[in-house]
Each structure stands twice: as C-alpha cells, then as structure tokens.
Write an enzyme that holds these catalytic residues in place. Structure first.
Site, mmCIF file in Angstrom:
data_model
loop_
_atom_site.group_PDB
_atom_site.id
_atom_site.type_symbol
_atom_site.label_atom_id
_atom_site.label_comp_id
_atom_site.label_asym_id
_atom_site.label_seq_id
_atom_site.Cartn_x
_atom_site.Cartn_y
_atom_site.Cartn_z
ATOM 1 N N TYR A 77 0.819 -1.220 0.000
ATOM 2 C CA TYR A 77 0.000 0.000 0.000
ATOM 3 C C TYR A 77 0.853 1.269 0.000
ATOM 4 O O TYR A 77 0.328 2.347 -0.250
ATOM 5 C CB TYR A 77 -0.920 0.037 1.215
ATOM 6 C CG TYR A 77 -1.924 -1.082 1.320
ATOM 7 C CD1 TYR A 77 -2.144 -1.977 0.275
ATOM 8 C CD2 TYR A 77 -2.668 -1.259 2.485
ATOM 9 C CE1 TYR A 77 -3.056 -3.010 0.395
ATOM 10 C CE2 TYR A 77 -3.595 -2.279 2.608
ATOM 11 C CZ TYR A 77 -3.783 -3.155 1.573
ATOM 12 O OH TYR A 77 -4.686 -4.174 1.697
ATOM 13 N N HIS A 115 0.306 -11.586 1.903
ATOM 14 C CA HIS A 115 -0.728 -10.778 1.245
ATOM 15 C C HIS A 115 -1.443 -11.547 0.133
ATOM 16 O O HIS A 115 -2.668 -11.497 0.025
ATOM 17 C CB HIS A 115 -0.079 -9.514 0.683
ATOM 18 C CG HIS A 115 -1.041 -8.404 0.434
ATOM 19 N ND1 HIS A 115 -0.660 -7.089 0.377
ATOM 20 C CD2 HIS A 115 -2.372 -8.393 0.213
ATOM 21 C CE1 HIS A 115 -1.714 -6.324 0.148
ATOM 22 N NE2 HIS A 115 -2.762 -7.092 0.027
#
Length: 273
Positions: free
Chosen positions: A47, A105
């Site tokens: 991110y 992730h």
C-alpha cells in the site's frame, strides 16, 4: 467496539482498511478513525502507506498495546530472506517494535509455502508479530497451511461481501477455528444499485453500506475492514455494530447474486480449489 479473541488477542471486529490511502490523506484518515474509537488498523507493504499509518498511531496518544495493527508481505517477497527484509522495513515505517498480525498478502504461484510460513513463525517467536496469517488463500492452500504444515494461522483475509458468497471457504475456516477478515466489505461502492439492500436499509433507518457491514459483523468469527478516508464515513460504518438484522433481512440478502468478485489480479490463485 465488539472484539473477538484470536490466539489470545482481543481483536476489534470492525477495523479501518487503508488500501489506496497514502501520505497526508492516509495519516489524517487513521488519526480520525482512532479519535472515533477504532482500534484496528490494516495496512500492507504494497500500500506504500505504512509510514503514514505509523505517524498517525505515534501521534494519537493511545498506548500501542491498545491498537491492533495488521501489515502484510507482498507475494513477490516470499523467499525467507525477502520476508525478513520486508518485515524489517515495515516495522521501521510503522515506528513500532511489533505488529499484531503479519500476513502473506497473496500466495505466489511458485512459492515455497512451508519456508514462507516457517519464516513468519520465526518472526512471531522472536516477538516481531503477535500472530501470523494469510490473505487470499482458497481452501486448497489454507488446508495445506493448516493440516499439512500445521501453521498457527490466525486469520485468512479475503474479499467477502453480500455479493460474493464464500461459503465453502468460510465453512472450512470455521471448522478449523480460523477467523475470516473481510476486505472490500462494501463491494467497492456497488451496493446502492441493489434495491433489495435499500429496502432493508429503509426498514432499519440505515444505509445499504451499514446493512452490508452488519451482515458480516453478525457472523461468528468474521471481521471487516472497510476502507474509509473521511470521518463521516468512518462514523457511519460504526453504526453497523448496533444494527441488528432479522431472519427476513438475511433471507433477502441470501437471494442477492453471490458471484460478484471485484478483486482478481492476474497473479490470483485458482479460487475454486
């Protein structure tokens, strides 16, 4: 804030997602959420906002052990040495000595899952993470992690909302005591086009988003992390914690389409495995 116990940790059922929030807007969003009572913040290496999250947590005046922080290692960094480097970088940006959850992730097509999970477990044992887990693992991979490798998986973070049924995956996780963390729980803003949801919302004096969140939060062992950049939407999402759906509401939601997957990158696993 409703909490559930996961491997001895008290984790708030409603958290703040931060995907696509960066820099000052991200810092402001996390500061706002913490001021409103949120205590569960979700971020990730990918991110590019861990520094902003860390700044907001550090300036909040709230004790670190009162805030649950999740971060994640990207699928291209799943070799043991790469995980270590990514983890050290995440801690430095977050300005903390540990994270609460450290997750894979996405699974990588050619990953050595055993080696990756051993590395995460070593980080946990050394105090860098309080628990470890995975994201976007279909049943076959979750089964490998849990049954074959016997890894202490604290959660599986997946796309889950009123338009995407995850019954097979949720059933497996439930049987093995693995909580589900629902990302994109508001179907990326597509809920307003379903009059069935609006009808339930009108009945309760709520919004379709609040109904969709309540549907998730009232399920056992399910948490939700809607992304929300504004104080108004963060406050609105909190209302879902007190919204009680009835059997008629749940039946109407069950009749909605359940095949609407909105997060499906080229490197995604085979979802039906």
């Amino acid at each position: 804030m409703d909490r559930i116990t996961i491997q001895g940790l008290q984790v708030p059922k409603l958290g703040l997602g931060t995907f696509r929030l960066q820099g000052e807007p991200c810092r402001a969003a996390v500061e706002s959420a913490l001021a409103l009572g949120y205590r569960h913040i979700d971020t990730a290496e990918m991110y590019a906002n861990e520094d902003a999250v860390g700044d907001a947590v550090a300036s909040s005046g709230i004790a670190r052990d009162q805030i649950h922080i999740t971060t994640k290692v990207w699928w291209q960094n799943l070799a043991p040495d790469a995980i270590r480097r990514a983890f050290d970088a995440s801690l430095a940006k977050l300005k903390t000595d540990y994270v609460d959850f450290y997750l894979i992730h996405w699974p990588a097509p050619d990953m050595d899952l055993a080696a990756a999970l051993r590395t995460l477990l070593s980080i946990k044992e050394q105090g860098g993470a309080r628990a470890i887990g995975v994201c976007n693992f279909p049943v076959a991979l979750l089964k490998q992690a849990v049954e074959q490798l016997q890894a202490p998986i604290a959660c599986n973070q997946i796309e889950y909302h009123v338009l995407l049924g995850q019954s097979r995956l949720c059933d497996y996780a439930q049987r093995h005591g693995i909580p589900i963390v629902a990302y994109a729980p508001l179907a990326q803003g597509r809920l307003a086009s379903y009059p069935q949801l609006q009808a339930i919302a009108d009945k309760h004096g709520a919004t379709p988003s609040q109904v969709a969140l309540a549907w998730l939060l009232q399920q056992d062992n399910v948490l939700a992390i809607p992304k929300s950049g504004s104080p108004a939407s963060q406050r609105s999402n909190l209302v879902a914690l007190d919204l009680k759906l009835d059997d008629d509401d749940r039946a109407a939601i069950a009749r909605l389409p359940k095949d609407q997957r909105f997060v499906n990158p080229p490197f995604a696993p085979q979802w039906d495995e």
